[in-house]
Design an enzyme around this catalytic site. Structure first.
Site, PDB file in Angstrom:
ATOM      1  CE  LYS A   1      -4.101  -1.973   2.298  1.00  0.00           C
ATOM      2  NZ  LYS A   1      -3.777  -3.392   2.133  1.00  0.00           N
ATOM      3  CB  SER A   2       4.509   1.807   0.194  1.00  0.00           C
ATOM      4  OG  SER A   2       4.736   1.164   1.431  1.00  0.00           O
TER       5      SER A   2
ATOM      6  CE  LYS B   1      10.515  -4.689   6.499  1.00  0.00           C
ATOM      7  NZ  LYS B   1       9.583  -4.463   7.632  1.00  0.00           N
TER       8      LYS B   1
ATOM      9  CG  ASP C   1       8.966  -1.383  10.234  1.00  0.00           C
ATOM     10  OD1 ASP C   1       8.151  -0.753   9.526  1.00  0.00           O
ATOM     11  OD2 ASP C   1       9.566  -2.396   9.844  1.00  0.00           O
TER      12      ASP C   1
ATOM     13  N   GLY D   1      -3.431  -2.186  11.763  1.00  0.00           N
ATOM     14  CA  GLY D   1      -2.130  -2.084  11.125  1.00  0.00           C
ATOM     15  C   GLY D   1      -1.931  -0.856  10.256  1.00  0.00           C
TER      16      GLY D   1
END
Length: 284
Positions: free
Chosen positions: A17-18, A68, A104, A250
């Site tokens: 969704k970024s 990551k 995050d 979230g």
């Protein structure tokens, strides 16, 4: 002159969704810039970085699974928080350097900040999961004086995370099944206690098994926080509300971590006054 741009990379990436979030903010600010998603496999990560760092318009990228940790050797340096967490979700071009950050932790804390600004006699968080997201969450909550209980399929991994990321304080590692059945434990119900129950795992995500959690394990007044974003309304959150608890979904963490990344990419704060409209778009 071409426009600056940033990207999000991962494998898979179609679910991200970024692009919607960053595109929304760019549109509201009227910036001549772009943000898109790129499917990058593990085998293609080094080539992607080498290609982009040669492009002066590329401001950096957000990094999702499974990159990551794999991206770290390709960076010139790490922000101290990213180094402590041991994972990077944002790589930013700063001059001639490519710098790794982890937003995050900030994104997770943002919706909790009004509660954390208050004084409490005791703070405890029950965290389900031991992956990359849990690393950021453990790091963030340890800094806010929480006693932590981490539940994982492998309790030894949970114990190792606590020893590494939260060496001070009395914390606990338990098997994930610990929370699946009911308990008659007599919780401290004083108003000055602050309790969190956090799903930091993929359980409950679309296409994944559900999370077995019995809400008798949540003390009175707890807040249930699910980092899953698809679906937005998870069985975990529905169960918490049915038990009379407050919830955080979230999307709150997703927007919070994106805001920090946006500022690093484009040099401007995102227009957070439109958060309600953004949330509506994300749920369409």
């Amino acid at each position: 002159m071409s426009a600056p741009y940033a990207q999000v990379i991962g494998d898979p990436i179609a679910q991200s969704k970024s692009p919607l979030i960053h595109g929304f903010w760019l549109e509201k600010l009227g910036l001549d810039a772009a943000y898109d998603a790129v499917h990058v496999t593990s085998g293609g990560l080094a080539a992607y970085i080498a290609d982009r760092v040669g492009n002066a318009d590329w401001r950096g990228c957000n990094v999702t699974m499974p990159h990551k940790q794999a991206i770290i050797p390709m960076l010139d340096r790490l922000d101290p928080i990213a180094a402590r967490i041991g994972a990077v979700n944002t790589a930013v071009r700063e001059g001639r350097e490519l710098v790794g950050y982890n937003t995050d932790a900030d994104g997770f804390i943002e919706p909790l900040q009004p509660f954390l600004d208050q004084d409490h006699l005791f703070r405890m968080a029950r965290i389900i999961g031991s992956g990359g997201a849990a690393r950021a969450i453990i790091t963030a909550l340890a800094q806010h004086r929480f006693t932590l209980v981490v539940a994982a399929r492998n309790p030894d991994k949970a114990r190792a995370l606590l020893d590494e990321l939260a060496p001070d304080g009395e914390h606990y590692a338990v098997p994930i099944e610990h929370f699946a059945g009911p308990t008659d434990f007599a919780f401290d119900d004083r108003e000055q206690c602050f309790d969190l129950v956090i799903n930091a795992s993929p359980l409950g995500m679309r296409g994944q098994p559900s999370l077995a959690f019995d809400w008798t394990h949540a003390p009175p007044g707890s807040i249930a926080y699910d980092i899953v974003t698809d679906p937005v309304e998870t069985a975990f959150l529905a169960g918490a509300r049915a038990s009379g608890l407050r919830t955080i979904g979230g999307l709150a963490m997703l927007i919070g971590q994106a805001a920090t990344a946006f500022e690093r990419f484009f040099g401007m704060s995102p227009p957070r006054e439109f958060d309600a409209e953004l949330l509506e778009r994300l749920q369409e």
